[in-house]
Design a protein around this motif. Structure first.
Motif, mmCIF file in Angstrom:
data_model
loop_
_atom_site.group_PDB
_atom_site.id
_atom_site.type_symbol
_atom_site.label_atom_id
_atom_site.label_comp_id
_atom_site.label_asym_id
_atom_site.label_seq_id
_atom_site.Cartn_x
_atom_site.Cartn_y
_atom_site.Cartn_z
ATOM 1 N N GLU A 1 0.721 -1.462 0.196
ATOM 2 C CA GLU A 1 0.001 0.112 -0.159
ATOM 3 C C GLU A 1 1.071 0.868 -0.071
ATOM 4 N N LEU A 2 1.819 1.224 0.441
ATOM 5 C CA LEU A 2 2.230 2.357 0.945
ATOM 6 C C LEU A 2 3.840 2.370 0.220
ATOM 7 N N ASN A 3 4.022 1.302 -0.731
ATOM 8 C CA ASN A 3 5.472 1.173 -1.918
ATOM 9 C C ASN A 3 6.042 1.613 -1.124
ATOM 10 N N ILE A 4 6.801 0.583 -0.036
ATOM 11 C CA ILE A 4 7.590 -0.095 0.548
ATOM 12 C C ILE A 4 8.873 -0.742 0.217
ATOM 13 N N ALA A 5 9.687 -0.828 0.092
ATOM 14 C CA ALA A 5 10.442 -1.975 -0.682
ATOM 15 C C ALA A 5 11.261 -2.412 0.636
ATOM 16 N N THR A 6 11.882 -3.792 0.817
ATOM 17 C CA THR A 6 12.147 -4.858 1.607
ATOM 18 C C THR A 6 13.551 -5.043 0.635
ATOM 19 N N VAL A 7 14.571 -5.760 1.409
ATOM 20 C CA VAL A 7 16.573 -5.474 1.340
ATOM 21 C C VAL A 7 16.699 -6.561 2.391
ATOM 22 N N LYS A 8 17.398 -7.411 1.674
ATOM 23 C CA LYS A 8 18.152 -8.561 2.577
ATOM 24 C C LYS A 8 19.628 -8.427 2.106
ATOM 25 N N VAL A 9 20.490 -8.268 2.563
ATOM 26 C CA VAL A 9 21.853 -8.485 2.339
ATOM 27 C C VAL A 9 22.690 -9.348 3.232
ATOM 28 N N ASP A 10 23.225 -10.244 2.550
ATOM 29 C CA ASP A 10 23.857 -11.258 2.515
ATOM 30 C C ASP A 10 25.461 -10.791 3.308
ATOM 31 N N VAL B 1 16.768 -2.086 9.777
ATOM 32 C CA VAL B 1 17.034 -0.469 9.519
ATOM 33 C C VAL B 1 15.809 -0.258 8.108
ATOM 34 N N MET B 2 14.811 0.070 9.227
ATOM 35 C CA MET B 2 14.001 1.302 8.188
ATOM 36 C C MET B 2 13.977 2.876 7.503
ATOM 37 N N TYR B 3 14.636 2.889 5.905
ATOM 38 C CA TYR B 3 14.656 4.581 5.601
ATOM 39 C C TYR B 3 14.043 5.110 5.272
ATOM 40 N N PRO B 4 13.819 6.026 5.188
ATOM 41 C CA PRO B 4 12.870 6.887 5.054
ATOM 42 C C PRO B 4 12.890 6.803 3.676
ATOM 43 N N ALA B 5 11.725 8.064 2.848
ATOM 44 C CA ALA B 5 11.822 8.007 1.111
ATOM 45 C C ALA B 5 12.995 9.420 1.050
ATOM 46 N N ASP B 6 12.848 10.580 2.423
ATOM 47 C CA ASP B 6 13.001 11.810 2.022
ATOM 48 C C ASP B 6 15.078 10.853 2.434
ATOM 49 N N LEU B 7 15.990 10.488 1.915
ATOM 50 C CA LEU B 7 17.397 10.143 2.113
ATOM 51 C C LEU B 7 17.627 11.610 3.175
#
Length: 70
Positions: A7-16, A40-46
């Motif tokens: 809904e909020l267009n939030i991307a998830t990233v998994k790092v090894d 960690v969650m990064y805001p759209a405004d980096l």
């Protein structure tokens, strides 16, 4: 939670961290964390600081981080 992310267009990233050279150093320097997972969650405004979540997270933690990121 998946629906909320969509809904909020939030991307998830998994790092090894084992696959990326310097990952441990980055985690220590950027987030003052030496153990995994680091959530960690990064805001759209980096230009804003990332939001560090607890090591063990629940839905409420994620919803709070989303609210802080907006």
């Amino acid at each position: 939670m998946k629906e909320k992310f969509e809904e909020l267009n939030i991307a998830t990233v998994k790092v090894d961290v084992d696959a990326l050279e310097g990952s441990w150093t980055f985690l220590k320097e950027q987030f003052n964390r030496a153990n995994i997972p680091v959530n960690v969650m990064y805001p759209a405004d980096l230009s804003r600081d990332p939001i560090i979540l607890p090591e063990f997270i629940g839905p409420g933690d994620v919803l709070n981080a989303i609210a802080q990121a907006e």
